[in-house]
Design an enzyme around this catalytic site. Sequence first.
Site, short mmCIF file in Angstrom:
data_model
loop_
_atom_site.label_atom_id
_atom_site.label_comp_id
_atom_site.label_asym_id
_atom_site.label_seq_id
_atom_site.Cartn_x
_atom_site.Cartn_y
_atom_site.Cartn_z
CG ASP A 284 -17.28 -9.70 -6.17
OD1 ASP A 284 -18.39 -9.42 -5.67
OD2 ASP A 284 -16.20 -9.35 -5.66
CD GLU B 196 -2.90 -1.24 0.32
OE1 GLU B 196 -3.08 -0.23 -0.39
OE2 GLU B 196 -3.56 -2.29 0.19
#
Length: 308
Positions: free
Chosen positions: A235, A210
């Site tokens: 999805d 991240e």
Amino acid sequence: MSSAAPAPGINTTDFGQFAKLRSGAKDRDPETIKQVARQFEALFTQMLLKASHSDDTASNDLLGGSGSDTYRDIYDQQMAAQLSSGKGLGLADLLARQLIGAQTPGTESATAPTGLRGRSAATSATSVAPVSGKAAESADAFVDEITPFAEKAAKELGIPARVLVAQAAHETGWGKRQIKNADSTDSHNLFGIKASRGWEGATTNTTTHEYVKGERRVERAEFRSYKSVGEAFEDYVSFVKDNPRYAEALKHGGSGEQYLQGLQQAGYATDPAYAQKIARVAYGRTMSATLDASPARPGMSSGNTWET
């Protein structure tokens, strides 16, 4: 003599520009081939600039911090475009002459660079050399597996299938670094979607990278786990279409570039160069070589499905 006019809008991350150049090159249009050659020169120049400071460390960077890599990439891109404008480095003119000369039926330039001789101008602009060996086999197998699902999902989202294939390839390293479940089975999570509080399906916990204030960190997080590739794509479509934060991303007008920029601006990923990286994959040498090697793959002959 080289033209002194600047190259019209060279942008190494513009999906629309690549698609238009590729289409024009297939039609053997001399002016388009010249633009393709100029695009190739810009990409080549950007590679040289990146290589020139590949050994630099953050401590030697005037901006400081790992986040400076992003700004340096942007600087390299702009510098490459500037250096390739006007007369440029001369490579574009040479390449254009070779490609245009090789168009005449029954003839082929004896001095065409290795790897470009006999290839289409569009492929030459995005692929310095064909991918071979295990890497090519891996990419081919990955694209074969996800193509039917990517095309269906792309149609629902109104974007080129190439964009979704590139995004999945970027997230998983062409299928070689897929997120695993605790029992080492495949989670089929091709798009790095985390398991939010509202997720009621299976999950798996793993490490992830991240970016926090421009700094890349390693963290652990819960990710969604699917039973199949098809379920993963279904999805993904629902995740994007049903989430209000991505409403602007869906106003892309069919542009893959605008879609990716919209995802990034909405916070789909913390990497500030996320959209740019996927663009590079979408029109990079691995993708181009993979698609060129298998023209009969489902959807490859349907034009707009992949190239818009």
